[in-house]
Enzyme design. Structure first.
Site, short mmCIF file in Angstrom:
data_model
loop_
_atom_site.label_atom_id
_atom_site.label_comp_id
_atom_site.label_asym_id
_atom_site.label_seq_id
_atom_site.Cartn_x
_atom_site.Cartn_y
_atom_site.Cartn_z
N CYS A 95 0.72 -1.18 -0.12
CA CYS A 95 0.03 0.01 0.08
C CYS A 95 0.89 1.25 0.08
O CYS A 95 1.76 1.52 0.81
CB CYS A 95 -0.91 -0.08 1.20
SG CYS A 95 -1.96 1.51 1.14
N ASN A 145 -0.31 -3.51 -7.18
CA ASN A 145 -1.22 -2.80 -6.37
C ASN A 145 -0.90 -1.28 -7.23
O ASN A 145 -0.38 -1.36 -8.22
CB ASN A 145 -0.73 -2.61 -5.09
CG ASN A 145 -1.61 -2.00 -4.05
OD1 ASN A 145 -2.43 -1.34 -4.64
ND2 ASN A 145 -1.73 -2.69 -3.03
#
Length: 303
Positions: A131, A193
């Site tokens: 993240c 991601n």
């Protein structure tokens, strides 16, 4: 009739379409648009040990062919997910789900994964070490091979279900990180991601997002995702779940030809709540057009 079924890390899915974590919540909002049981599965909202309010607002910035978000892993915490969200989910989704887990230390990851591993509804543990919009933990674990391996090994020691490591594209050598996770025991790899992006308000002479930077997603990142899926699937023996800029049935097929055994749909869900439904409905015709009778046959066909 085209066979859309796939198997990913031992989890059988009717089709390869999986809404990505952070774009589908716990499925509750989307169930009012269509029967979400048509999905292969879905990865629910990224969950941490403790509840998180997330980053300050504004958290979203529009971009050409994409968006930047810096939500900051806002979630109710693992205990609330187990006590409330999963029982509610059982009322409207009758398949196994993917539990997306984030943390700020190795112990955080182990704690949440160990608890979610016991839940019957959870088919896979998706460990998010990628993240880009939280401080501490998150992407810092996914940008170094040794750290990525450390998290993987620790989680595997305390769980029984398949562990899939979600990797960051914000690295020099994605293959090295993926191979380190595989060697540490990962059952699968999910990538990519979001990329790290930024927008500036030229009138205010300041960043658009309060966090300054955030995760860049959407159509523009698709070629990067395809490239990384291809590289990792060729270098590793564990299955890969592709993610990044997927918004059509054609994108799904391209991602699978690159090596993905299943495909996540992310930002498209935020633009069009019917995105996954439309992709699933379009897949048979797209497969027939390309002479594909069984979609799993095309996984990694590109040399």
């Amino acid at each position: 009739m085209v066979d859309l079924s796939v198997d990913f890390c031992g989890m059988h899915m009717d089709n390869p379409i999986v809404p990505a974590s952070g774009t589908f919540g716990f499925g509750n909002e989307f169930k009012d648009f269509y029967d979400i049981n048509i999905l292969g599965s879905f990865s629910f909202k990224g969950t941490t040990k403790e509840a998180r309010f997330g980053n300050p607002t504004p958290r979203i910035a529009e971009c050409k062919n994409g968006m930047i978000n810096a939500v900051g892993l806002q979630n109710p915490g693992v205990h609330h997910v187990i006590d409330y969200e999963l029982p509610e989910m059982k009322k409207y989704f009758n398949k196994k789900v993917i539990a997306n887990v984030s943390g700020f230390s190795v112990d955080d990851y182990v704690y949440s994964c160990e608890l979610l591993d016991r839940e019957e509804q959870v088919g896979l543990l998706e460990v998010n070490i990628s993240c880009p919009n939280v401080h501490g933990g998150g992407m810092s674990f996914g940008t170094e091979s040794e750290c990525a391996a450390q998290v993987t090994k620790a989680v595997k020691l305390h769980t029984k279900k398949p562990v899939v490591i979600k990797l960051s594209p914000n690295v020099t050598d994605i293959v090295a990180v993926a191979k380190a996770c595989e060697q540490a025991g990962a059952d699968g790899i999910c990538l990519i991601n979001t990329l790290l992006g930024m927008r500036i308000d030229t009138k205010k002479r300041a960043p658009v997002i309060a966090n300054k930077m955030g995760g860049f997603s959407g159509d523009a990142v698709f070629p990067v995702a395809v490239r990384m899926v291809y590289q990792v699937s060729k270098a590793c023996s564990v299955p890969v779940m592709g993610c990044g800029g997927v918004s059509s049935a054609g994108d799904v097929i391209e991602m699978m030809m690159a090596g993905a055994s299943a495909v996540q749909v992310g930002a498209a869900n935020l633009v069009n709540p019917y995105a996954c439904k439309e992709i699933i409905e379009a897949l048979p015709d797209e497969c027939m057009r390309l002479g594909i009778n069984k979609i799993s046959d095309i996984i990694g066909v590109v040399d």
